[in-house]
Design a protein around this motif. Structure first.
Motif, PDB file in Angstrom:
ATOM      1  N   VAL A 131       0.957  -1.041  -0.140  1.00  0.00           N
ATOM      2  CA  VAL A 131       0.113   0.144   0.065  1.00  0.00           C
ATOM      3  C   VAL A 131       0.806   1.393  -0.016  1.00  0.00           C
ATOM      4  N   SER A 133       0.961   5.259   0.709  1.00  0.00           N
ATOM      5  CA  SER A 133       0.366   6.286   1.319  1.00  0.00           C
ATOM      6  C   SER A 133       1.010   7.682   0.974  1.00  0.00           C
ATOM      7  N   THR A 197      -4.309   6.653  -0.238  1.00  0.00           N
ATOM      8  CA  THR A 197      -3.815   5.231  -0.182  1.00  0.00           C
ATOM      9  C   THR A 197      -4.260   4.557  -1.596  1.00  0.00           C
ATOM     10  N   ARG A 199      -3.865   1.232  -3.844  1.00  0.00           N
ATOM     11  CA  ARG A 199      -3.880  -0.138  -3.362  1.00  0.00           C
ATOM     12  C   ARG A 199      -4.246  -1.070  -4.920  1.00  0.00           C
TER      13      ARG A 199
END
Ligand code: MD3
Ligand code: FE
Length: 203
Positions: A131, A133, A197, A199
């Motif tokens: 992930v 961020s 975020t 993903r």
């Protein structure tokens, strides 16, 4: 203090002020097409204190009846999410080390007392991808622990322009946002904090 989980990479001030401003402009356009909504906890229907939206082919949503999930359509407008801005796709390429592009970019907007309790991100169908961020606006107190419930945690401040990559062991660590510090950034006209975020959802 304890060891950070393996695979956790903190890239302070990865984005300079100009890049942060450009990113905020992109997010304003995303929010214009896909308005922020209030996510609700499964079963109880308790509202979360952050507001959210997404861009990408899939977006993360939660409501009382159907709980946490990814879906192709905005829960309020019923429209597909807007695409992930190219600048964010490039950031993913630069830092993720993952060969495929992200499918979801969750936009979390914190204002006032908004926070996010300790949780794991496990609604994705693959945990192979990290992930990524991005923090924009006011600083926050971020907390990260281990992969087991109740393992010790470490806290530190995330500032505007910081990028965090959560791969490997850290991908399934418990993490949360304990508070936002108002007035610590001039990036957003009305204050507050945005977290993006990126993903990968499917294998
Ligand atoms: C550690 N967001 O959206 S970002 C979330 O600042 C979320 O809005 C927080 O947790 C925020 O799920 C934290 C940093 C982050 C993101 C994903 C992680 C840390 C993570 C996944 C695994 C471990
Ligand atoms: Fe999370």
């Amino acid at each position: 203090m304890h060891e950070l989980p393996a695979g956790f990479r903190y890239l302070p001030e990865y984005l300079d002020r100009l890049a942060q401003e450009a990113m905020v402009d992109e997010i304003r356009a995303v929010v214009a097409a896909a308005p922020l909504f209030v996510p609700r906890m499964p079963k109880t229907g308790k509202p979360m204190s952050v507001r959210m939206t997404n861009c990408g082919t899939l977006g993360w949503v939660t409501d009382q009846d159907r709980g946490y999930r990814y879906q192709e359509l905005h829960p309020v407008t019923g429209l597909p999410w807007p695409p992930i801005p190219p600048v964010l796709l490039r950031l993913w390429q630069e830092v993720s080390g993952y060969p495929q592009p992200p499918e979801a970019c969750l936009v979390n907007f914190y204002e006032g007392e908004a926070k996010m309790g300790l949780h794991q991100d496990r609604d994705e169908r693959t945990f192979e991808a990290p992930v990524v961020s991005v923090s924009l606006g006011d600083q926050c107190l971020f907390r990260i622990g281990g992969t087991a419930h109740g393992a010790p945690t470490r806290s530190f401040r995330l500032s505007s322009g910081d990028v965090v990559v959560l791969g490997g062991e850290s991908r399934l660590s418990f993490h949360g946002v304990d508070r936002v510090y108002p007035g610590t950034s001039t990036l957003l006209r009305n204050g507050g904090r945005i977290n993006l975020t990126l993903r990968r959802v499917t294998p």
